[in-house]
Scaffold this active site. Structure first.
Site, PDB file in Angstrom:
ATOM      1  N   ASN B 145      10.384  -0.482 -12.272  1.00 39.20           N
ATOM      2  CA  ASN B 145      11.037  -0.456 -10.962  1.00 39.20           C
ATOM      3  C   ASN B 145      12.390   0.235 -11.113  1.00 39.20           C
ATOM      4  OD1 ASN B 145      12.123  -0.831  -8.469  1.00 39.20           O
ATOM      5  ND2 ASN B 145      11.730  -3.064  -8.375  1.00 39.20           N
ATOM      6  N   ASP B 147      14.046   1.794  -8.595  1.00 35.71           N
ATOM      7  CA  ASP B 147      14.808   1.890  -7.355  1.00 35.71           C
ATOM      8  C   ASP B 147      14.478   0.678  -6.492  1.00 35.71           C
ATOM      9  OD1 ASP B 147      15.946   2.414  -4.916  1.00 35.71           O
ATOM     10  OD2 ASP B 147      14.956   4.375  -4.630  1.00 35.71           O
ATOM     11  N   ASN B 150      13.644   0.704  -2.482  1.00 35.06           N
ATOM     12  CA  ASN B 150      12.356   1.040  -1.851  1.00 35.06           C
ATOM     13  C   ASN B 150      11.304  -0.043  -2.058  1.00 35.06           C
ATOM     14  OD1 ASN B 150      11.434   1.281  -4.475  1.00 35.06           O
ATOM     15  ND2 ASN B 150      11.416   3.528  -4.486  1.00 35.06           N
ATOM     16  N   GLY B 169       7.146  -3.617  -7.244  1.00 33.56           N
ATOM     17  CA  GLY B 169       8.255  -2.697  -6.993  1.00 33.56           C
ATOM     18  C   GLY B 169       8.361  -1.506  -7.931  1.00 33.56           C
ATOM     19  N   ASP B 171       7.928   2.206  -9.378  1.00 36.64           N
ATOM     20  CA  ASP B 171       8.013   3.407  -8.546  1.00 36.64           C
ATOM     21  C   ASP B 171       8.212   4.672  -9.379  1.00 36.64           C
ATOM     22  OD1 ASP B 171      10.679   3.158  -9.312  1.00 36.64           O
ATOM     23  OD2 ASP B 171      11.172   2.030  -7.476  1.00 36.64           O
ATOM     24  N   ASP B 325     -11.361  10.149  -8.880  1.00 39.11           N
ATOM     25  CA  ASP B 325     -11.853   8.782  -8.720  1.00 39.11           C
ATOM     26  C   ASP B 325     -13.315   8.775  -8.253  1.00 39.11           C
ATOM     27  OD1 ASP B 325     -11.216   5.939  -8.720  1.00 39.11           O
ATOM     28  OD2 ASP B 325     -11.481   6.042  -6.543  1.00 39.11           O
ATOM     29  N   GLU B 354     -13.639  10.446 -13.283  1.00 38.29           N
ATOM     30  CA  GLU B 354     -13.956   9.059 -13.617  1.00 38.29           C
ATOM     31  C   GLU B 354     -15.466   8.936 -13.571  1.00 38.29           C
ATOM     32  OE1 GLU B 354     -13.865   4.425 -12.255  1.00 38.29           O
ATOM     33  OE2 GLU B 354     -13.652   5.991 -10.760  1.00 38.29           O
ATOM     34  N   ASP B 421      -9.368  -0.480 -14.847  1.00 40.00           N
ATOM     35  CA  ASP B 421     -10.680  -0.962 -14.407  1.00 40.00           C
ATOM     36  C   ASP B 421     -11.400  -1.823 -15.437  1.00 40.00           C
ATOM     37  OD1 ASP B 421     -10.800   0.070 -11.808  1.00 40.00           O
ATOM     38  OD2 ASP B 421     -11.326   2.071 -12.544  1.00 40.00           O
ATOM     39  N   ASP B 465      -9.247  -6.939 -13.953  1.00 40.15           N
ATOM     40  CA  ASP B 465      -8.444  -6.846 -12.746  1.00 40.15           C
ATOM     41  C   ASP B 465      -8.332  -8.217 -12.069  1.00 40.15           C
ATOM     42  OD1 ASP B 465      -7.379  -6.164 -10.287  1.00 40.15           O
ATOM     43  OD2 ASP B 465      -9.118  -5.018  -9.622  1.00 40.15           O
ATOM     44  N   ARG B 469      -3.476  -5.462 -15.223  1.00 39.10           N
ATOM     45  CA  ARG B 469      -2.493  -4.662 -14.506  1.00 39.10           C
ATOM     46  C   ARG B 469      -1.131  -5.356 -14.470  1.00 39.10           C
ATOM     47  NH1 ARG B 469      -6.393  -2.796  -9.343  1.00 39.10           N
ATOM     48  NH2 ARG B 469      -8.061  -1.944 -10.660  1.00 39.10           N
TER      49      ARG B 469
HETATM   50 CA   LIG Z   1      11.132   0.016  -6.383  1.00 36.89          CA
END
Ligand SMILES: [Ca+2]
Ligand SMILES: [Ca+2]
Lengths: 560, 560
Positions: B145, B147, B150, B169, B171, B325, B354, B421, B465, B469
């Site tokens: 993160n 920033d 945002n 968050g 980015d 994808d 993929e 995945d 999943d 992640r």
């Molecule tokens: Ca952010």
């Protein structure tokens, strides 16, 4: 179980979309190894339900291998599948993406083969009209002279011995004049060797792809030919000579004139300057054929020019497709674009390559619809004409030929006896008409499109070029009427019995140069017996069905 | 001789243009069956000279088969060829287009295989930079993160347990901030999962293919990221989600609003009206994922729209290619056009699908450059992580994987350990870092592109999943420094020893869960020994070369 023989890949002809809702699957095993072969299949996103299963059908057998086939369908066409084999001793193995397995990994983790989706844009659309057709090839200078006013100078009298250079005055009007004859014969599709402006008698050195050779006629006359063919239910295709042009084609002339400065120099493959037709210092068709400089179809301008040529004759003149000269020396990229161009003008138009060999890389659905099937011809020459291979080797050759391709393609292959590029079949038979008749019966009763090279039907013979390009015999006293009648009969039988087009080919008896095989389309069945010997032969196997002699039309018994 | 095992076809990977002047040929035989395999070849138009011959090299061996390879060259690239086999008992057979022959038909009539011409437009151009690269995958919401202004509402604290819905968050600025880290690690190519406007944390339901998600940044910031990557010699590719859009993509919104009257109804597959996201009466990604309606890429408007998207980001933003994808559920026709579009903008850009399974139909040169090589991953999981298969089965799996494709493609396969995945590799190892280290050594010393899923390098773990992640561990106290060091070392070794990229893979010893293999590119050779046991192991085979322990960097003897 013979593990080495077992084969499957996820590409055609082992896995392909038969239509947008059907996946056609094949697997190969050793000959006579299996008691049962099954495919297990389900949606690749289905983690709940068990696999569905289907017993696969043995559909072809060579000296070494058995080929099994099954069509499967699931909602949304996202396939995961694996095969199960039970051999004749009861041993069981599975085949998935990881190879042969003694035990299956159960649960969602089965590493099955995947045919992830049938994309509508990828489905090869078969061409039913061509599957049901009989093709007739015409070499125009030698077929019929219908208009003496357009004859080249110094033509020879019709029927004189041919040389490489001779011209006889045959033309488009001649073909128009003989459409009644062709309709009576029963053919459905005419393939014309080149008719565009060109100095030679064969016209494979094209000067102008948009004009008809003046000795043959005009664009207007060709439109009339196409119209009259269509009125009779006959389709007609032309010869696309895009591997090379003539040396008098505008682009090559410009290269000769302007040399390095020519804006057409990248249309060809000059090997040095000055480019000279005497030195032949440029890439040509075959070896140093100066009048046939090879075109660079990887050049986008060349590609665009010839795609437009292809489009023009289909769109503006209404021809039903193209035969592609030296097809296998032009890139796949070009033919992919050519297919798109032609099919966008007429979905029913066909694209047939001159490829004299196995052609899987051209016949997987994205390029051609068919080829001139020379491997078929050579098998028939060796078995029927020359009798130098036995019935098992012959069956092996024609079977390998039919399992190379998707089923729809196999049914579209042009099963020729010969062409302007080979000796005539009767010549290969050393003039023995009876041998040719047996081969004809096989040709018309096998999977694929029967093909007549002009004049074969009236008993014309002749060795290699130029002798295979003699003038058509129109004098009825010189025609072999017997052969002509058999051609008409075989064409009629094929049209009346669709199992000869769509049925499976199943050999029932292969011994002593005798072949008995069945064509069965699930509704109807025909059994064809061919005795490739001089003497009568008794098939020591019971055939209960009514049998007739195709030649004499008399009832006949195949049993003792 | 085992006749059933012998296999050749005239398509990739058994016959393909290595470059415009070289034909690469392969043939398969039974394992350990042959003393010598030769290819005989000449120009298809050469009727005078004898065939040239070349001994083929054994380059791969599975449990059942040997694979032989040879590159051949002739002027003008118009090939006719056949194979000769001499087995270990001295028996001799030939293989040509008609099958196996005991005696060769001499003279011009040899029905050899034909690779009629290498068309320049058909030559697959390998991607050397990718062959030499190490890939790093980033899932942006979880990487860094950079920033906080945002951030989405209700984000969780960095490192909190993840759920399917959680946002953290991460980015674009975060990735820019960590480029020093990535450069220090030594990776060459970043693959970003989607960053276009989308409501989810994974962003595979795209609302706008031309805008960056505001929680990630802006197009301007992405241009800065690309520029800063390139300044460091790092390439970067994005995720092309063209199988389906989001349900808030303009075309689907129009369909929902205007139903049958929508001009976008043929962009999707409605199964009835009114189309409703509650009933999910339209085709979606997987099963009834309402926010991911499947796109109809057979529709020319859809095709054009997404080709333009593909082009835009390469041309205007300068990305180095695309990861595709659900690539295998989009038609080949689309990907052929996609390849042309992308390569015409940047010849060096790469296209990576993929596809989690064998992908020959996508990897023959006209579509993709590579795939995410999951079959490699599963083989490593089963051997190194779970120890449920032995060294022979493992070798078999990775060998089948490498012989599926043309050599250049094999070198470009993304040999991943895991992704967003799948469960992380360390999770599959049940947390046993030593097992992962052995797998890493194999990954970096095998043919194909090593691939790091963000965080694997610092010892992150996690099951399926969403647990795979989790937020990147930046707290150095929580990082596994030992693992990180080994990654850096392996990356350095691979960069310094090109035989690990271009060399043949040759197993030298496969016993007792121990694998010793050589990578030899003709100039240099490296032998890698991996003991996949808890205990020390003495290889009872002489290796004369100097050996070091890759982990400890101490000299070590492999012999008694
Ligand atoms: Ca952010
Ligand atoms: Ca005339």
């Amino acid at each position: 179980m013979n593990k080495h023989a077992i084969f499957h890949i996820t590409t055609a002809p082992y896995a392909y979309a038969k239509d947008k809702d059907t996946l056609s699957l094949r697997v190969r095993t050793a000959k006579n190894d299996m008691r049962e072969v099954k495919v297990h299949y389900k949606c690749r996103y289905d983690w709940q339900n068990p696999f569905k299963e289907k017993t696969m059908k043995l559909f072809a057998q060579t000296d070494l291998f058995d080929f099994y086939e099954a069509d499967v369908q699931i909602e949304k066409n996202r396939y995961r599948y694996y095969f199960e084999f039970i051999d004749r001793e009861g041993n069981q193995l599975y085949l998935d993406e990881r190879g042969l397995q003694e035990e299956l990994i159960e649960g969602p983790e089965i590493p099955g083969f995947q045919y992830a989706y049938i994309g509508e844009a990828d489905v090869y659309e078969e061409c039913k009209w061509m599957q049901e057709a009989v093709v007739y090839q015409i070499f125009p200078d030698r077929f019929c002279n219908g208009d003496q006013s357009n004859d080249p100078e110094n033509i020879l009298a019709w029927g004189e011995p041919v040389t490489t250079e001779s011209m006889f005055g045959g033309d488009i009007q001649g073909i128009i004049d003989k459409l009644d004859y062709l309709q009576d014969l029963g053919i459905d599709l005419i393939y014309l060797t080149p008719i565009f402006k060109s100095t030679s008698n064969h016209k494979y050195n094209t000067a102008d792809y948009y004009d008809i050779d003046p000795h043959f006629g005009s664009v207007e006359l060709v439109k009339e030919l196409v119209k009259k063919c269509h009125e009779r239910g006959i389709k007609i295709i032309f010869d696309a000579v895009f591997n090379h042009s003539g040396d008098d084609f505008f682009a090559f002339k410009d290269l000769l004139e302007n040399q390095e400065k020519s804006k057409y120099k990248d249309w060809y493959f000059p090997e040095g300057y000055p480019v000279s037709t005497e030195k032949v210092n440029y890439y040509t068709f075959a070896n140093d054929v100066s009048v046939m400089p090879k075109l660079n179809t990887a050049n986008p301008d060349v590609k665009e020019y010839f795609l437009k040529v292809g489009e023009y004759w289909v769109k503006e003149v209404g021809i039903d497709g193209w035969r592609l000269d030296v097809c296998d020396e032009v890139d796949h990229e070009f033919w992919r674009a050519f297919r798109k161009t032609i099919k966008s003008v007429n979905k029913e138009a066909v694209i047939v390559g001159e490829i004299q060999h196995e052609a899987v890389s051209f016949l997987s659905g994205d390029q051609l619809d068919s080829i001139m099937n020379y491997p078929f011809k050579w098998a028939l020459v060796d078995f029927f004409a020359k009798r130098k291979i036995d019935e098992k080797e012959f069956n092996n050759l024609v079977t390998m030929n039919r399992v190379n391709y998707m089923r729809s393609i196999t049914r579209q292959l042009w099963n020729l006896f010969g062409s302007h590029d080979t000796a005539r079949f009767l010549y290969e038979c050393d003039g023995k008409v009876d041998r040719m008749k047996l081969a004809m019966v096989f040709q018309f009763c096998f999977e694929g499109v029967p093909y007549i090279y002009y004049g074969d039907e009236v008993g014309m013979t002749g060795g290699h070029d130029p002798f295979n390009r003699a003038c058509m015999i129109w004098n009825e006293d010189e025609q072999n009427k017997d052969l002509l009648q058999l051609y008409k009969k075989l064409i009629a039988i094929r049209k009346e019995n669709k199992e000869l087009i769509y049925g499976d080919y199943k050999p029932l008896y292969l011994e002593d140069n005798v072949i008995v095989f069945e064509r069965n389309d699930g509704e109807n069945s025909m059994i064809i017996a061919i005795n490739n010997n001089e003497e009568d032969y008794v098939v020591n196997k019971l055939f209960k069905k009514k049998t007739i002699d195709l030649i004499s039309e008399e009832p006949v018994s195949l049993n003792k």
